[in-house]
Design a protein around this motif. Structure first.
Motif, mmCIF file in Angstrom:
data_model
loop_
_atom_site.group_PDB
_atom_site.id
_atom_site.type_symbol
_atom_site.label_atom_id
_atom_site.label_comp_id
_atom_site.label_asym_id
_atom_site.label_seq_id
_atom_site.Cartn_x
_atom_site.Cartn_y
_atom_site.Cartn_z
ATOM 1 N N GLU A 49 14.577 63.530 43.825
ATOM 2 C CA GLU A 49 15.904 62.914 43.952
ATOM 3 C C GLU A 49 15.927 61.917 45.108
ATOM 4 O O GLU A 49 15.234 62.092 46.110
ATOM 5 C CB GLU A 49 16.958 63.995 44.217
ATOM 6 C CG GLU A 49 17.267 64.879 43.029
ATOM 7 C CD GLU A 49 18.371 65.875 43.362
ATOM 8 O OE1 GLU A 49 19.189 65.575 44.262
ATOM 9 O OE2 GLU A 49 18.410 66.946 42.746
ATOM 10 N N GLN A 50 16.769 60.900 44.959
ATOM 11 C CA GLN A 50 17.049 59.943 46.040
ATOM 12 C C GLN A 50 15.762 59.402 46.672
ATOM 13 O O GLN A 50 15.634 59.310 47.897
ATOM 14 C CB GLN A 50 17.918 60.608 47.103
ATOM 15 C CG GLN A 50 19.260 61.108 46.575
ATOM 16 C CD GLN A 50 20.111 61.768 47.651
ATOM 17 O OE1 GLN A 50 19.943 61.481 48.837
ATOM 18 N NE2 GLN A 50 21.018 62.633 47.236
ATOM 19 N N ASN A 51 14.812 59.025 45.820
ATOM 20 C CA ASN A 51 13.541 58.444 46.270
ATOM 21 C C ASN A 51 12.702 59.402 47.106
ATOM 22 O O ASN A 51 11.759 58.971 47.774
ATOM 23 C CB ASN A 51 13.773 57.148 47.058
ATOM 24 C CG ASN A 51 14.366 56.056 46.198
ATOM 25 O OD1 ASN A 51 13.996 55.910 45.042
ATOM 26 N ND2 ASN A 51 15.291 55.294 46.767
ATOM 27 N N GLU A 52 13.050 60.685 47.095
ATOM 28 C CA GLU A 52 12.244 61.670 47.801
ATOM 29 C C GLU A 52 11.050 62.068 46.926
ATOM 30 O O GLU A 52 11.129 62.073 45.692
ATOM 31 C CB GLU A 52 13.063 62.918 48.131
ATOM 32 C CG GLU A 52 14.127 62.705 49.190
ATOM 33 C CD GLU A 52 13.548 62.768 50.604
ATOM 34 O OE1 GLU A 52 12.321 62.923 50.753
ATOM 35 O OE2 GLU A 52 14.351 62.677 51.552
ATOM 36 N N LEU A 98 17.677 68.464 45.649
ATOM 37 C CA LEU A 98 17.424 68.114 47.042
ATOM 38 C C LEU A 98 18.234 68.990 47.996
ATOM 39 O O LEU A 98 17.757 69.365 49.066
ATOM 40 C CB LEU A 98 17.737 66.630 47.280
ATOM 41 C CG LEU A 98 17.510 66.114 48.708
ATOM 42 C CD1 LEU A 98 16.066 66.311 49.131
ATOM 43 C CD2 LEU A 98 17.897 64.630 48.802
#
Length: 816
Positions: free
Chosen positions: A546-549, A471
């Motif tokens: 990543e990170q709900n992206e 990310l």
């Protein structure tokens, strides 16, 4: 011989026309019950039956009736219905036999009064029907209210469930189950944010949130053939200084083929709110209304218009813009074109919008950009209907729906227990993953020009066609998703222009948290682009999850979308030869999808916005989030829910939900006429007969006058034989029966012939068509682009060129 009195004949025809549009709708199903009442109750011109006469419709453990002597209801509409109520102890079911399978209204009346044995405001319950959660008692206010829902009933019985929470009860003052006219709710509606998509409403539940009459006038149910209540718009107006309330006593001209009184009564169309004409004509003002809505839902918004003002406007005509939030619904809307110049003829327009994370929805009408048009704008009525969430709820967004009604202590205990359990699981998983990663560290790393990079990903790990980007790297190349780098907005989210450290340009598509597309589409697009490489399919560079992206990185296409070069953007317009080359390139990409593997891949979202152009205007098909594998060898179609874009959908797929490669062929036929005419597929601002591009173009094609509707920029530049072949090809793509349409390979052949008939020197696509496969995979990408050949399935079109060098440079720069 009798003499025909033509004036009398015209008068008779006029009377019959008036009768045909004024006959009131007679609902096949019409249940009206005054709950808790021991006698029938008349409300205006309708009779609500006594509750004890309808006990056979209700399954409940006890029959409890309560009443109130409250005097505060005397000025309330239908106050008689709020005097009594039925108390429901335990789960209870209303079951109504249905005569006609169609959409029905469910109207529930509530007034939480205080009885000596029951305080109705303390009731805690939910209401559901056909697997839809309609409401919870927390939605009820302290005063009388009517909750109106509409569902498409496809069974012989409609069952409404009232489910009280533990140690509580449910109540109901009155209810209606009434058939809805077939034309009232459309099957599919186009979206406005983002535009270009379509929402299928056929099997969705709707809740009427607002039904508003403009002109500061209330319309009561007795003045509506469908007994609807229309509130005044004044409380919703942002600024009263910008608006004039106007009305007329003249009759509304309900014309054959136009809206009927069931769409909206004449009382709505005879009043309007309009832009204050006292303002300086140079003042760019809008009339704006604000409505409170639940975030996270989609809403069906219906605009009602009726121009009874034009003869009194100086100067005319009445042309204006319409907006929802910051999105354009209609630009330069000319009501006279929509109603064939008939004064006081009603017109309505439907769109679907998403409230995202905002609890306010704004609607505006305002000045037009057309020169020499006085800044007038009107709106007669507005309806806002909530569409159920993906979990079938109308009372809360997906993330807010509780599975159980818990007390505060129980909730705290559950939270503590959940947190402890989650922490324990997290520690175990972390340990397992750490050990697993250590074991796999050596075997799962690849050497790319001396840089060690892990090529395993959670979604596309089996493919080496794309790489998983961190990310942080994505944020760096997009300047932390700078708004200044946005190059497009679609159903998935925003698209950014990015620059890698080696100065390679990329397109970064970032999924929105409120995207109509989700994880399934994200995974599908990566899997599809990882499997297939072709010169006329956009190339996948990598992805990030990543990170709900949900982020996908593509090759950058320097000239954007085909749509933007056809109309509406101000970009340079395309020559006829360029357009034909783009058609051929797109057809090659689709032909490869349909035939390049053991099982066909159906794109399912072919449209001009999904055909991208590189710096040389070579076409590449993009956006594979809705793509689906075709039928098995022994099958004729794939049965699946309808997805796609409004105006491009195959009518056979839309009605039967049977998907085939011919569905892509139909959509491509729409694109062909879009390319030829240089106009949108659906344009509500045009006269009624021109709104649909497909119907309009086929009509002129069948009259042998296709040259009269081509893009004016192409006039005189298309050879008749080339135009004839192109029109014939497009029309064959658009026949109703999929089995009668050509294959994409046959479309490709005809388009290549069209280009040959046009002739003309220069360009990369002017050689004689040939059917032989040509193997030339060893040539570099730049060379193969410039020497493209006509062929039905040329191996040269298949991007067999290894991308490892390109990826190597990218990853070397990005993973330092």
């Amino acid at each position: 011989m009798a003499v025909v009195n033509f004036e009398f004949l015209i008068w008779v025809c006029s009377v019959f026309c008036l009768i045909s549009v004024s006959v009131e709708f007679d609902p096949p199903d019409n249940y009206l019950i005054d709950c808790g009442s021991l006698k029938n109750t008349s409300v205006v011109n309708r009779v609500f039956m006594a509750d004890d006469l309808n006990s056979r419709l209700l399954s409940t453990s006890q029959h409890i009736f309560v009443n109130t002597s409250s005097n505060s209801l005397s000025s309330t509409f239908a106050s008689e219905l709020y005097q009594t109520a039925r108390i429901l102890i335990g789960t209870s079911h209303f079951t109504f036999p249905i005569k006609k399978h169609a959409r029905h209204w469910i109207r529930l009346y509530f007034f939480p009064f205080v009885h000596q044995n029951y305080n109705l405001s303390e009731a805690n319950f939910s209401v559901s029907c056909q697997n839809f959660t309609l409401l919870r008692s927390s939605q009820l206010g302290i005063g009388p209210s009517i909750k109106e829902f509409s569902l498409n009933i496809t069974s012989d019985n409609l069952v409404i469930n009232f489910t009280p929470s533990a140690d509580s009860f449910a109540f109901l003052n009155a209810l209606e189950i009434v058939s809805v006219p077939d034309e009232l709710i459309p099957g599919t509606v186009g979206t406005v944010d983002p535009p270009g998509y379509t929402q299928n409403l056929l099997h969705q539940a709707l809740e009427t949130i607002f039904r508003v009459n403009m002109g500061n006038k209330v319309v009561y149910p007795q003045n509506d053939t469908l007994s609807r209540f229309w509130v005044s718009d004044k409380p919703f107006l942002k600024d009263l200084n910008f608006v004039n309330f106007v009305s007329t006593a003249d009759a509304v001209n309900y014309t054959s083929g136009g809206p009927s009184p069931e769409i909206a009564p004449s009382a709505v169309y005879r009043t309007a709110s309009m832009l204050n004409s006292e303002f300086d004509p140079n003042t760019k003002a809008n009339v704006t209304w604000f409505f409170s809505v639940d975030p996270g839902f989609e809403y069906l918004v219906r605009f009602h218009f009726c121009d009874f003002l034009s003869p009194n406007l100086t100067p005319g005509p009445l042309i204006f813009n319409v907006y929802i939030n910051s999105w354009s619904v209609a630009s330069n809307l000319d009501l006279s074109k929509q109603t064939s110049g008939i004064l006081a003829a009603p017109y309505y327009m439907d769109v679907v919008t998403r409230a995202s994370d905002n609890n306010k929805l704004s609607v505006s009408v305002g000045h037009s950009d057309v020169g020499n048009v006085y800044p007038n704008a009107i709106l007669n009525g507005l309806e806002i209907m909530k569409i159920n969430s993906s979990r079938g709820s109308l009372d809360a967004s997906d993330s807010d729906i509780p599975h159980l009604q818990l007390s505060s202590k129980k909730k705290i205990g559950l939270i503590v227990a959940s947190a402890a359990g989650a922490l324990f699981i997290l520690l175990v998983l972390s340990s397992v993953l750490f050990l697993k990663c250590m074991r796999r560290r050596k075997s799962s790393r690849v050497d790319i020009n001396g840089v060690k990079v892990d090529d395993t990903g959670s979604i596309a790990s089996a493919s080496k066609a794309g790489y998983r980007f961190p990310l942080a790297a994505i944020q760096e190349v997009t300047e932390n998703f700078s708004e200044s780098l946005i190059i497009g907005i679609g159903g998935f989210g925003k698209v950014y222009k990015g620059v890698l450290k080696n100065e390679t340009l990329v397109a970064v598509k970032r999924g929105s948290s409120y995207s109509q597309q989700g994880l399934a589409e994200f995974r599908t697009e990566i899997e599809m682009l990882s499997q297939f490489r072709h010169r006329h399919l956009v190339s996948l560079i990598g992805y990030c999850d990543e990170q709900n992206e949900m982020i996908i990185v593509y090759e950058f296409m320097g000239n954007g979308t085909l749509k933007n070069h056809l109309y509406g953007s101000g970009l340079p317009r395309l020559s006829w030869k360029q357009r034909l080359e783009i058609c051929i390139g797109s057809a090659r990409g689709l032909h490869y999808l349909h035939t390049g593997s053991a099982k066909a891949i159906i794109h399912r979202n072919v449209k001009s916005a999904n055909i991208l152009l590189d710096e040389n205007f070579m076409a590449k098909v993009a956006d594979f989030g809705l793509s689906k594998a075709g039928p098995e060898i022994d099958e004729t179609h794939v049965s699946t829910a309808v997805k796609g874009s409004f105006g491009y959908l195959d009518p056979e797929y839309l009605t039967r939900q049977q998907l085939t490669e011919k569905s892509d062929v139909y959509s491509f036929g729409v694109v062909l006429f879009e390319i030829l005419c240089g106009r949108p597929v659906v344009d509500p601002s045009l006269p009624r007969e021109e709104v649909s591009l497909v119907e309009w173009a086929i009509k002129w094609r069948q009259m042998g006058r296709l040259e009269e509707i081509v893009d004016p920029l192409l006039a005189g530049h298309i050879k008749p034989e080339s135009l004839s072949k192109f029109g014939e090809t497009a029309e064959k793509c658009l026949v109703q029966r999929g089995s009668d349409r050509p294959t994409m390979g046959e479309v490709l052949w005809n388009l290549e012939c069209t280009l040959q008939l046009q002739g003309g020197g220069g360009g990369s696509l002017n050689e004689k068509p040939e059917l032989s496969l040509q193997t030339d995979d060893a040539k570099p990408l730049e060379s193969s682009i410039s020497t493209a050949q006509f062929s039905m399935g040329s191996a040269r079109d298949i991007a067999g060129i290894s991308m490892s060098r390109i990826f190597s440079e990218m990853m070397k720069a990005e993973m330092r």
